[in-house]
Write a protein that holds these residues in place. Sequence first.
Motif, PDB file in Angstrom:
ATOM      1  N   LYS A  44       0.833  -1.208   0.000  1.00 40.06           N
ATOM      2  CA  LYS A  44       0.000   0.000   0.000  1.00 40.06           C
ATOM      3  C   LYS A  44       0.862   1.251   0.000  1.00 40.06           C
ATOM      4  N   LYS A  45       1.804   1.267  -0.880  1.00 40.10           N
ATOM      5  CA  LYS A  45       2.679   2.424  -1.009  1.00 40.10           C
ATOM      6  C   LYS A  45       2.429   3.064  -2.362  1.00 40.10           C
ATOM      7  N   LYS A  46       2.650   4.340  -2.434  1.00 42.30           N
ATOM      8  CA  LYS A  46       2.509   5.055  -3.688  1.00 42.30           C
ATOM      9  C   LYS A  46       3.880   5.522  -4.133  1.00 42.30           C
ATOM     10  N   LEU A  47       4.091   5.509  -5.422  1.00 40.77           N
ATOM     11  CA  LEU A  47       5.347   5.976  -5.990  1.00 40.77           C
ATOM     12  C   LEU A  47       5.091   7.252  -6.768  1.00 40.77           C
ATOM     13  N   PHE A  48       5.911   8.230  -6.539  1.00 42.05           N
ATOM     14  CA  PHE A  48       5.828   9.494  -7.256  1.00 42.05           C
ATOM     15  C   PHE A  48       7.153   9.702  -7.975  1.00 42.05           C
ATOM     16  N   PHE A  49       7.081  10.107  -9.230  1.00 47.77           N
ATOM     17  CA  PHE A  49       8.271  10.222 -10.045  1.00 47.77           C
ATOM     18  C   PHE A  49       8.484  11.649 -10.510  1.00 47.77           C
ATOM     19  N   SER A  50       9.745  11.993 -10.684  1.00 44.40           N
ATOM     20  CA  SER A  50      10.107  13.296 -11.227  1.00 44.40           C
ATOM     21  C   SER A  50      11.414  13.144 -11.991  1.00 44.40           C
ATOM     22  N   ASN A  51      11.556  13.901 -13.061  1.00 54.03           N
ATOM     23  CA  ASN A  51      12.830  13.883 -13.778  1.00 54.03           C
ATOM     24  C   ASN A  51      13.743  15.012 -13.314  1.00 54.03           C
ATOM     25  N   ASP A  52      13.311  15.774 -12.305  1.00 56.59           N
ATOM     26  CA  ASP A  52      14.139  16.833 -11.720  1.00 56.59           C
ATOM     27  C   ASP A  52      14.850  16.259 -10.507  1.00 56.59           C
ATOM     28  N   ILE A  53      16.094  15.843 -10.680  1.00 61.04           N
ATOM     29  CA  ILE A  53      16.820  15.168  -9.603  1.00 61.04           C
ATOM     30  C   ILE A  53      17.242  16.113  -8.482  1.00 61.04           C
ATOM     31  N   SER A  54      17.032  17.410  -8.660  1.00 61.43           N
ATOM     32  CA  SER A  54      17.398  18.356  -7.601  1.00 61.43           C
ATOM     33  C   SER A  54      16.309  18.442  -6.522  1.00 61.43           C
ATOM     34  N   LEU A  55      15.116  17.897  -6.794  1.00 56.95           N
ATOM     35  CA  LEU A  55      14.008  17.976  -5.831  1.00 56.95           C
ATOM     36  C   LEU A  55      14.147  16.914  -4.748  1.00 56.95           C
ATOM     37  N   SER A  56      13.762  17.283  -3.540  1.00 55.07           N
ATOM     38  CA  SER A  56      13.704  16.296  -2.464  1.00 55.07           C
ATOM     39  C   SER A  56      12.394  15.518  -2.595  1.00 55.07           C
ATOM     40  N   ASP A 113      10.021  15.316  -0.427  1.00 56.23           N
ATOM     41  CA  ASP A 113       8.930  16.170   0.050  1.00 56.23           C
ATOM     42  C   ASP A 113       8.486  17.169  -1.013  1.00 56.23           C
ATOM     43  N   GLU A 114       9.441  17.691  -1.777  1.00 56.74           N
ATOM     44  CA  GLU A 114       9.100  18.645  -2.838  1.00 56.74           C
ATOM     45  C   GLU A 114       8.332  17.962  -3.971  1.00 56.74           C
ATOM     46  N   VAL A 115       8.749  16.748  -4.326  1.00 56.17           N
ATOM     47  CA  VAL A 115       8.026  15.998  -5.360  1.00 56.17           C
ATOM     48  C   VAL A 115       6.597  15.748  -4.914  1.00 56.17           C
ATOM     49  N   ARG A 157       0.645  16.990  -5.052  1.00 62.03           N
ATOM     50  CA  ARG A 157      -0.567  17.452  -4.361  1.00 62.03           C
ATOM     51  C   ARG A 157      -1.171  18.660  -5.066  1.00 62.03           C
ATOM     52  N   ILE A 158      -0.330  19.588  -5.471  1.00 60.80           N
ATOM     53  CA  ILE A 158      -0.816  20.771  -6.188  1.00 60.80           C
ATOM     54  C   ILE A 158      -1.422  20.362  -7.528  1.00 60.80           C
ATOM     55  N   ARG A 159      -0.753  19.473  -8.224  1.00 64.62           N
ATOM     56  CA  ARG A 159      -1.234  19.041  -9.532  1.00 64.62           C
ATOM     57  C   ARG A 159      -2.613  18.391  -9.422  1.00 64.62           C
ATOM     58  N   PHE A 160      -2.813  17.545  -8.408  1.00 61.79           N
ATOM     59  CA  PHE A 160      -4.106  16.880  -8.271  1.00 61.79           C
ATOM     60  C   PHE A 160      -5.213  17.869  -7.929  1.00 61.79           C
ATOM     61  N   LYS A 161      -4.897  18.902  -7.173  1.00 61.14           N
ATOM     62  CA  LYS A 161      -5.898  19.934  -6.892  1.00 61.14           C
ATOM     63  C   LYS A 161      -6.319  20.621  -8.186  1.00 61.14           C
ATOM     64  N   ILE A 162      -5.355  20.898  -9.045  1.00 58.42           N
ATOM     65  CA  ILE A 162      -5.648  21.522 -10.338  1.00 58.42           C
ATOM     66  C   ILE A 162      -6.491  20.578 -11.198  1.00 58.42           C
TER      67      ILE A 162
END
Length: 81
Positions: free
Chosen positions: A46-58, A60-62, A67-72
């Motif tokens: 029951k884990k979720k995976l979140f991906f980003s191609n910006d390796i500078s993000l922590s 928590d930032e990803v 969260r912001i994207r889903f609100k939009i």
Amino acid sequence: MGIGLIDIDANDCIMLWAHQSLTGKELDLRNKSMADFYISVVKRYKKKLFFSNDISLSGDEVLAYYRIRFKIEFCYRDAKG
């Protein structure tokens, strides 16, 4: 079966976790296909995976960006009626 993070540019993969597949005989005894078995394994984790191609993000930032994207996305959905 294994789940991993794949970096296509670096041609690399980091294994997150692995699960032993059942044999054909074991699948028959459980009346499941291999796809059914894999789906049941993924549902157990029951884990979720979140991906980003910006390796500078922590991490928590990803998560914050998701969260912001889903609100939009919900605003667009609700606006459609």
